[in-house]
Design a protein around this motif. Structure first.
Motif, PDB file in Angstrom:
ATOM      1  N   VAL A 386       0.847  -1.191   0.000  1.00 28.54           N
ATOM      2  CA  VAL A 386       0.000   0.000   0.000  1.00 28.54           C
ATOM      3  C   VAL A 386       0.882   1.240   0.000  1.00 28.54           C
ATOM      4  O   VAL A 386       2.104   1.159  -0.067  1.00 28.54           O
ATOM      5  CB  VAL A 386      -0.956   0.006   1.220  1.00 28.54           C
ATOM      6  CG1 VAL A 386      -1.836  -1.237   1.198  1.00 28.54           C
ATOM      7  CG2 VAL A 386      -0.178   0.087   2.532  1.00 28.54           C
ATOM      8  N   PHE A 387       0.268   2.413   0.091  1.00 29.47           N
ATOM      9  CA  PHE A 387       1.011   3.672  -0.012  1.00 29.47           C
ATOM     10  C   PHE A 387       2.069   3.763   1.088  1.00 29.47           C
ATOM     11  O   PHE A 387       1.868   3.297   2.209  1.00 29.47           O
ATOM     12  CB  PHE A 387       0.050   4.858   0.069  1.00 29.47           C
ATOM     13  CG  PHE A 387       0.669   6.160  -0.338  1.00 29.47           C
ATOM     14  CD1 PHE A 387       1.027   6.398  -1.655  1.00 29.47           C
ATOM     15  CD2 PHE A 387       0.917   7.146   0.602  1.00 29.47           C
ATOM     16  CE1 PHE A 387       1.617   7.598  -2.034  1.00 29.47           C
ATOM     17  CE2 PHE A 387       1.497   8.354   0.236  1.00 29.47           C
ATOM     18  CZ  PHE A 387       1.851   8.583  -1.093  1.00 29.47           C
ATOM     19  N   GLU A 388       3.188   4.410   0.766  1.00 31.64           N
ATOM     20  CA  GLU A 388       4.351   4.468   1.655  1.00 31.64           C
ATOM     21  C   GLU A 388       4.134   5.477   2.788  1.00 31.64           C
ATOM     22  O   GLU A 388       4.819   6.503   2.888  1.00 31.64           O
ATOM     23  CB  GLU A 388       5.593   4.821   0.819  1.00 31.64           C
ATOM     24  CG  GLU A 388       6.914   4.665   1.550  1.00 31.64           C
ATOM     25  CD  GLU A 388       7.439   3.245   1.631  1.00 31.64           C
ATOM     26  OE1 GLU A 388       8.614   3.080   1.967  1.00 31.64           O
ATOM     27  OE2 GLU A 388       6.684   2.284   1.375  1.00 31.64           O
ATOM     28  N   LYS A 389       3.184   5.148   3.642  1.00 34.21           N
ATOM     29  CA  LYS A 389       2.905   5.952   4.831  1.00 34.21           C
ATOM     30  C   LYS A 389       2.857   5.016   6.032  1.00 34.21           C
ATOM     31  O   LYS A 389       2.118   4.025   6.031  1.00 34.21           O
ATOM     32  CB  LYS A 389       1.559   6.681   4.702  1.00 34.21           C
ATOM     33  CG  LYS A 389       1.577   7.860   3.748  1.00 34.21           C
ATOM     34  CD  LYS A 389       2.278   9.061   4.364  1.00 34.21           C
ATOM     35  CE  LYS A 389       2.166  10.294   3.489  1.00 34.21           C
ATOM     36  NZ  LYS A 389       2.880  11.443   4.083  1.00 34.21           N
ATOM     37  N   MET A 390       3.612   5.360   7.073  1.00 36.97           N
ATOM     38  CA  MET A 390       3.727   4.464   8.217  1.00 36.97           C
ATOM     39  C   MET A 390       2.382   4.172   8.858  1.00 36.97           C
ATOM     40  O   MET A 390       2.072   3.027   9.200  1.00 36.97           O
ATOM     41  CB  MET A 390       4.710   5.048   9.234  1.00 36.97           C
ATOM     42  CG  MET A 390       4.881   4.199  10.485  1.00 36.97           C
ATOM     43  SD  MET A 390       5.538   2.529  10.152  1.00 36.97           S
ATOM     44  CE  MET A 390       7.300   2.897  10.103  1.00 36.97           C
ATOM     45  N   GLU A 391       1.542   5.198   9.028  1.00 37.80           N
ATOM     46  CA  GLU A 391       0.272   4.966   9.719  1.00 37.80           C
ATOM     47  C   GLU A 391      -0.637   4.021   8.932  1.00 37.80           C
ATOM     48  O   GLU A 391      -1.377   3.219   9.509  1.00 37.80           O
ATOM     49  CB  GLU A 391      -0.451   6.285  10.003  1.00 37.80           C
ATOM     50  CG  GLU A 391      -0.770   7.132   8.786  1.00 37.80           C
ATOM     51  CD  GLU A 391       0.324   8.152   8.461  1.00 37.80           C
ATOM     52  OE1 GLU A 391      -0.020   9.177   7.838  1.00 37.80           O
ATOM     53  OE2 GLU A 391       1.483   7.913   8.832  1.00 37.80           O
ATOM     54  N   ILE A 392      -0.563   4.105   7.610  1.00 33.65           N
ATOM     55  CA  ILE A 392      -1.383   3.210   6.779  1.00 33.65           C
ATOM     56  C   ILE A 392      -0.881   1.777   6.915  1.00 33.65           C
ATOM     57  O   ILE A 392      -1.662   0.833   7.088  1.00 33.65           O
ATOM     58  CB  ILE A 392      -1.365   3.661   5.309  1.00 33.65           C
ATOM     59  CG1 ILE A 392      -1.950   5.063   5.165  1.00 33.65           C
ATOM     60  CG2 ILE A 392      -2.118   2.665   4.434  1.00 33.65           C
ATOM     61  CD1 ILE A 392      -1.875   5.626   3.751  1.00 33.65           C
ATOM     62  N   LYS A 393       0.426   1.610   6.852  1.00 28.73           N
ATOM     63  CA  LYS A 393       1.005   0.264   6.935  1.00 28.73           C
ATOM     64  C   LYS A 393       0.754  -0.358   8.309  1.00 28.73           C
ATOM     65  O   LYS A 393       0.466  -1.565   8.418  1.00 28.73           O
ATOM     66  CB  LYS A 393       2.497   0.321   6.612  1.00 28.73           C
ATOM     67  CG  LYS A 393       2.780   0.674   5.149  1.00 28.73           C
ATOM     68  CD  LYS A 393       4.272   0.662   4.830  1.00 28.73           C
ATOM     69  CE  LYS A 393       4.544   1.096   3.402  1.00 28.73           C
ATOM     70  NZ  LYS A 393       4.098   0.138   2.381  1.00 28.73           N
ATOM     71  N   LYS A 394       0.852   0.453   9.342  1.00 25.36           N
ATOM     72  CA  LYS A 394       0.587  -0.075  10.675  1.00 25.36           C
ATOM     73  C   LYS A 394      -0.835  -0.605  10.784  1.00 25.36           C
ATOM     74  O   LYS A 394      -1.072  -1.679  11.375  1.00 25.36           O
ATOM     75  CB  LYS A 394       0.812   1.021  11.720  1.00 25.36           C
ATOM     76  CG  LYS A 394       2.274   1.300  12.038  1.00 25.36           C
ATOM     77  CD  LYS A 394       2.370   2.356  13.134  1.00 25.36           C
ATOM     78  CE  LYS A 394       3.811   2.591  13.558  1.00 25.36           C
ATOM     79  NZ  LYS A 394       3.919   3.586  14.648  1.00 25.36           N
TER      80      LYS A 394
END
Length: 708
Positions: A386-394
């Motif tokens: 998914v998009f390279e954003k920590m909060e999204i990946k978490k």
């Protein structure tokens, strides 16, 4: 101990069977036994034909790479002597080519009088990929047997050709398709030739047929391959060797081939290409993990989170090798669009003739899509893309932790983010690691496997072996910002943009980079990737990278503010009309404006030498590589070379940054870094040499000699 060859008598035919599994590499033992068996058959009056065959699934993989660093490689009988003996045999010799015949294996077949092959067989001369040329007669015999054009294409590309194509070219004489005992078929073919009084066909008695080729064929061919051979040494010598075949009798042509072979052998390009060859074969060795005693996890089903370009490309890798794969995207429309793109990719390959309709249908049948996490509860491996954003990946990993079965490997495709931080969101950090695919994921061979602090050894080994199964080159990295590749190359971008601020033009930087061997210069690459993408994806990097100093990317921020995003908007660091580009004076004005804002001293382009551009953009990659190595992020210097060469376009003929540094001398790199450290405004911050580099120079050692 396995006999290097097997010797059999079938009626009046002697059969010499290469018997050095797994690839029948032409080491000293095999060469010695082969020559002895040949003499034995020649001395047997009851034998009137000889068949050269294989006991394995392939005919012969060529030289024994384990001998490359020993005297055995050239010890007598050497391969040229064996090939000459086959050709000079008074008895008719038939090669029975059952599978791959590469390099010296192909040269063995060319030294025989006739060749019979199975449909699956392939013949190739890949030596150019090691920076050398065929050294056992391949450049002299192939043009005599198969023609000049075929020889030029095969020898300079290194690509093997199938048995059907080689039959059409006259290299293969008989294509056996009946499905019976192949060695017996070869014996029957040999006896048929004897019964028909077919002559021996020695290349010593042949000349190259030049009646149907242009007098300018060699110059035209040089021009045709100029782009892909730029920077390499061996392709031109390959052409010269084939030219010699047209001009000289075989004995003299073989001497010329040997001379050109030796010229290639002692070159930086050959050392670089062979370095990468061996480095690729060593990447899967992980200190502390024994593949013979570490049980791996079975991967029968895979899921990919995200149906964009990266997610779709990742999924294709698995269905290509027969692993059922699901793509999950919460947006149903995006999911359908992503599945459609995958089908279009395969349809394009079908049109090119590289895939059959049955294969396309088989692969698409292995692919499915879902918008519900519950549908992937039984997968063995899930890869988040998914998009390279920590909060999204978490959030994704929290959901995966609650959904996936125990023992499933949970992987993130992040290119820079902290995998330990992501793993901490789960109750099973031992199952979490990074699988950083490179775009386009279904094409690029490199796969960075990021080992988090708590990643279990069996999970790591499973993904390393799976990577090889999907035809990737796996390089294990530790956790840090950007891992190996992005971390090492961050300075490449930083210094390129800084030089524009100081007065260099994008075109000047591009020129230096392409002359060094990069596929394109950094400014052109920025425009191709998209300035907007670069700006947005750097938001999560500020605490770790050169964004700490806003001057470095001031020119990109100014272009971004003007919505000049690169090729896709027609303007970026250049002005574009289709694929054509031209310099933009406004970029230099914006650079001057930014320099004034940040107090950067400007110089004219003439005051910034190509050498400075090279040293300031390339040498910091080496310096950062030294830090990566000393910190244990990379297991070996050669792993860094693989990542940079296979994933970031560092020229193959230079062997990667660490091999390049070893080649030019670490002291030279250190001296240059110290020069910029002392003369640039922020040199102490950006050009301070890595402690390991300083230590190796002091000890007179190379990166290749370094062991943690």
């Amino acid at each position: 101990m396995t006999n290097a060859t097997l010797y059999q008598i079938h009626g009046r035919t002697a059969v010499i069977i290469l018997n050095q599994p797994p690839v029948n590499s032409l080491g000293l033992a095999l060469r010695t036994h082969l020559l002895a068996d040949l003499k034995r058959a020649e001395a047997d009056e009851s034998v009137d034909a000889i068949v050269l065959a294989s006991s394995g699934k392939l005919f012969c993989g060529g030289a024994d790479i384990s001998e490359f660093s020993s005297d055995d490689a050239l010890a007598e009988p050497n391969l040229p002597q064996v090939c000459d003996a086959l050709e000079a045999s008074p008895k008719l010799v038939v090669a029975a080519v059952n599978g791959l015949a590469l390099g010296g294996g192909c040269e063995l077949t060319l030294a025989c009088d006739y060749r019979i092959a199975l449909p699956a067989a392939k013949l190739g001369l890949p030596e150019v990929n090691l920076g050398i040329l065929p050294g056992a007669g391949g450049t002299q015999r192939l043009p005599r047997i198969g023609g000049v054009q075929l020889a030029l294409e095969m020898i300079t590309s290194g690509r093997p050709l199938g048995a059907a194509a080689m039959l059409d070219a006259g290299v293969i004489d008989n294509l056996y398709q009946d499905g019976g005992n192949f060695i017996q078929a070869a014996v029957d073919f040999a006896q048929e030739l004897v019964a028909q009084h077919k002559p021996k066909r020695s290349c010593f008695e042949m000349s190259v047929d030049t009646s149907n080729i242009s007098s300018e064929i060699f110059n035209e061919f040089r021009a045709a391959i100029a782009r892909r051979s730029r920077g390499y040494y061996a392709p031109e010598r390959c052409i010269q060797a084939v030219e010699a075949a047209c001009e000289l009798p075989l004995a003299e042509g073989l001497k010329r081939e040997h001379q050109l072979f030796m010229e290639c052998l002692d070159t930086p390009q050959a050392r670089a290409q062979q370095h990468l060859f061996f480095a690729e074969r060593g990447v899967a060795k992980i200190p502390g993990i024994n593949p013979k005693t570490t049980a791996t996890r079975e991967i029968r089903k895979v899921a990919v989170i995200g149906s964009g370009t990266m997610g779709g490309g990742i999924a294709m890798n698995f269905i290509n090798v027969g692993i059922p794969t699901q793509i999950l995207d919460l947006n149903g429309e995006a999911l359908e669009r992503g599945l459609g793109v995958i089908r279009k990719n395969y349809e394009y390959t079908l049109k090119k003739g590289k895939l059959s309709q049955a294969q396309l249908d088989e692969r698409m049948a292995l692919l499915s899509g879902t918008t519900d996490y519950a549908d992937i509860a039984d997968v063995d491996l899930v890869i988040e893309a998914v998009f390279e954003k920590m909060e999204i990946k978490k959030q994704v990993f929290k959901t995966l932790d609650a959904t996936c079965k125990p023992g499933a490997i949970l992987a993130t495709n992040t290119s820079t983010l902290d995998v330990d931080e992501i793993a901490a969101e789960t109750s099973r950090p031992q199952d979490v690691l990074g699988l950083h695919f490179f775009s386009p994921a279904n094409v690029m061979r490199l796969l960075e496997i990021v080992r988090a602090n708590k990643t279990a050894p069996d999970a790591l080994l499973t993904t390393v072996q799976l990577a090889q199964r999907i035809k990737k080159v796996p390089v294990v990295s530790g956790v840090c910002w950007g891992f190996i590749g992005n971390r090492a190359t961050d300075s490449y971008l930083r210094e390129s943009m800084s030089l524009i601020l100081e007065g260099a033009s994008p075109a000047q930087i591009d020129k230096v980079h392409t002359e060094f061997g990069m596929p394109m210069g950094l400014p052109s690459m920025v425009d191709l990737a998209g300035i907007d993408v670069g700006i947005l994806t750097r938001e999560d990097r500020k605490a770790f990278t050169t964004d700490l100093d806003p001057s470095h990317f001031a020119i990109l921020h100014k272009l971004y503010a003007k919505q000049r995003y690169g090729q896709k908007t027609g303007r970026g660091l250049y002005i574009y009309e289709g694929r054509d580009k031209q310099e933009d004076p406004e970029v230099l004005e914006l650079a001057a404006e930014a320099a004034k804002e940040f107090g950067v001293t400007r110089r004219s382009p003439e005051q910034i030498s190509d050498q400075e551009i090279l040293e300031r953009t390339i040498y910091p990659i080496i310096n950062e590589g030294a830090r990566i190595l000393e910190e244990g992020i990379a297991l070996r210097a050669s792993d860094i070379d693989i990542v940079l060469a296979y994933g970031f376009g560092f020229p193959i003929f230079r062997g990667g940054p660490m091999q390049y540094a070893d080649e030019i001398g670490l002291e030279r790199v250190l001296t240059a870094l110290n020069k910029y450290r002392d003369t640039l405004d922020k040199g102490e911050l950006w050009f301070k040499p890595a402690p390991l580099l300083e230590r190796l120079v002091k000890e007179g050692k190379t990166f290749a000699q370094y062991q943690a």
